[in-house]
Design a protein around this motif. Structure first.
Motif, mmCIF file in Angstrom:
data_model
loop_
_atom_site.group_PDB
_atom_site.id
_atom_site.type_symbol
_atom_site.label_atom_id
_atom_site.label_comp_id
_atom_site.label_asym_id
_atom_site.label_seq_id
_atom_site.Cartn_x
_atom_site.Cartn_y
_atom_site.Cartn_z
ATOM 1 N N GLY A 1 34.829 82.827 53.832
ATOM 2 C CA GLY A 1 34.560 82.824 52.407
ATOM 3 C C GLY A 1 33.774 84.042 51.963
ATOM 4 N N THR A 2 33.687 84.219 50.656
ATOM 5 C CA THR A 2 32.894 85.299 50.076
ATOM 6 C C THR A 2 32.030 84.719 48.957
ATOM 7 N N ILE A 3 30.943 85.394 48.639
ATOM 8 C CA ILE A 3 30.057 84.958 47.564
ATOM 9 C C ILE A 3 30.328 85.791 46.315
ATOM 10 N N GLU A 4 30.640 85.117 45.230
ATOM 11 C CA GLU A 4 30.821 85.804 43.948
ATOM 12 C C GLU A 4 29.488 85.924 43.208
ATOM 13 N N ARG A 5 28.664 84.862 43.296
ATOM 14 C CA ARG A 5 27.410 84.860 42.538
ATOM 15 C C ARG A 5 26.385 84.006 43.269
ATOM 16 N N ALA A 6 25.198 84.524 43.423
ATOM 17 C CA ALA A 6 24.093 83.798 44.051
ATOM 18 C C ALA A 6 23.241 83.152 42.967
ATOM 19 N N PRO A 7 22.369 82.202 43.329
ATOM 20 C CA PRO A 7 21.489 81.586 42.330
ATOM 21 C C PRO A 7 20.666 82.637 41.598
ATOM 22 N N TRP B 1 22.925 77.491 42.063
ATOM 23 C CA TRP B 1 23.865 77.279 43.147
ATOM 24 C C TRP B 1 24.622 78.581 43.427
ATOM 25 N N HIS B 2 25.309 78.612 44.572
ATOM 26 C CA HIS B 2 26.174 79.746 44.906
ATOM 27 C C HIS B 2 27.594 79.466 44.414
ATOM 28 N N ILE B 3 28.248 80.486 43.907
ATOM 29 C CA ILE B 3 29.683 80.414 43.626
ATOM 30 C C ILE B 3 30.389 81.205 44.725
ATOM 31 N N ALA B 4 31.161 80.505 45.534
ATOM 32 C CA ALA B 4 31.863 81.121 46.655
ATOM 33 C C ALA B 4 33.364 81.094 46.395
ATOM 34 N N HIS B 5 34.112 81.879 47.170
ATOM 35 C CA HIS B 5 35.566 81.889 47.109
ATOM 36 C C HIS B 5 36.123 81.642 48.505
ATOM 37 N N ASP B 6 37.254 80.917 48.554
ATOM 38 C CA ASP B 6 37.939 80.779 49.831
ATOM 39 C C ASP B 6 38.681 82.095 50.131
ATOM 40 N N VAL C 1 28.515 75.830 45.619
ATOM 41 C CA VAL C 1 27.759 75.344 46.772
ATOM 42 C C VAL C 1 26.337 75.010 46.338
ATOM 43 N N PHE C 2 25.986 73.740 46.428
ATOM 44 C CA PHE C 2 24.681 73.235 46.023
ATOM 45 C C PHE C 2 23.871 72.815 47.251
ATOM 46 N N GLY C 3 22.572 72.709 47.060
ATOM 47 C CA GLY C 3 21.721 72.106 48.066
ATOM 48 C C GLY C 3 21.785 70.592 47.974
ATOM 49 N N PRO C 4 21.106 69.885 48.871
ATOM 50 C CA PRO C 4 21.098 68.418 48.833
ATOM 51 C C PRO C 4 20.492 67.899 47.538
ATOM 52 N N HIS C 5 20.935 66.728 47.114
ATOM 53 C CA HIS C 5 20.353 66.096 45.928
ATOM 54 C C HIS C 5 18.985 65.534 46.302
ATOM 55 N N PRO C 6 17.976 65.755 45.463
ATOM 56 C CA PRO C 6 16.633 65.269 45.801
ATOM 57 C C PRO C 6 16.575 63.765 46.051
ATOM 58 N N ALA C 7 17.439 63.007 45.372
ATOM 59 C CA ALA C 7 17.393 61.552 45.519
ATOM 60 C C ALA C 7 17.986 61.084 46.839
#
Length: 237
Positions: free
Chosen positions: A91-97, A103-108, A116-122
């Motif tokens: 994959g490649t990264i189009e945009r970082a936080p 979140w990251h926007i990645a491409h296949d 791409v998000f981190g874990p949900h706090p809950a």
């Protein structure tokens, strides 16, 4: 009873040498699902262990290259929000936080997006795909159309540029999100979904606002359709 139930998700990939296999491997890593190759050389992602069969995702080789932004994408949660495994899988990264997104926007490997998000706090242990996101000129109207077809409920948040469906028949992710964009759809989506007819007919779907793009025939055992905003979907018996 719903008119239709969600069946599978499908991702198109340009049929260059080796690219379908690379894309399948990428999504297998991104979604933590096994890559399976059938006897005809087609690849798909089997559902995760213990997961619903509707999490099956087909990787479809197509002759045309990606043309423009993908209007349908998945959101996934990964440990620490780190997309390193996706980068290692091609994959490649189009945009970082940044100041606007967390979140990251990645491409296949073929250019289809995944957020791409981190874990949900809950629930930090709930990782993997959690939303299917569709760009829409009128999110409320198209979400209501799909909610009526699938028996789901539309939710919204005041001031937010998106609405979502929860409880759609067969839907294997947490939310089905329709996010406002100003531009209309102009090219074929690279990601589409299949539905299974439950209490509907093709004529009934057309009467409700869908368009029949290609009828069922000897070479295909499904109908190719589009919803009122032009998003392609395939309808199966």
């Amino acid at each position: 009873m719903p008119d239709v139930a969600f069946k599978y998700l499908c991702i198109d990939v340009t049929a260059d040498d080796g690219r379908p296999a690379a894309v399948a491997a990428f999504w297998g890593t991104a979604l933590d699902q096994p890559v399976v190759t059938d006897g005809d050389g087609n690849a798909y992602l089997g559902p995760p262990a213990g997961g619903p069969k509707e999490r099956t995702i087909w990787i479809n080789a197509v002759p045309e290259a990606l043309a423009g932004k993908s209007r349908v994408h998945l959101d996934v949660r990964v440990a620490d929000g780190d997309p390193a495994a996706l980068l290692a899988a091609g994959g490649t990264i189009e945009r970082a936080p940044d100041d606007e997104i967390q979140w990251h926007i990645a491409h296949d490997p073929d250019g289809v997006a995944v957020c791409v998000f981190g874990p949900h706090p809950a629930d930090p242990t709930a990782l993997g795909p959690f939303e299917l996101v569709v760009d829409a000129v009128d999110p409320q109207a198209i979400a209501m159309w799909w909610a009526e077809r699938t028996g789901g409920n539309v939710g919204s948040r005041e001031g937010a540029p998106f609405v979502w469906i929860a409880g759609a028949a067969g839907f294997p992710f947490m939310f089905w999100v329709f996010h406002h964009v100003p531009e209309p759809k102009t090219v074929k989506n690279r990601v589409h979904w299949d539905v299974r007819l439950v209490d509907a007919t093709i004529d009934g779907l057309v009467a409700s606002g869908a368009t029949l793009l290609r009828p069922k025939a000897d070479e295909i055992h499904w109908w190719v359709m589009a919803d009122p905003e032009g998003n392609e979907f395939c309808a199966f018996e």
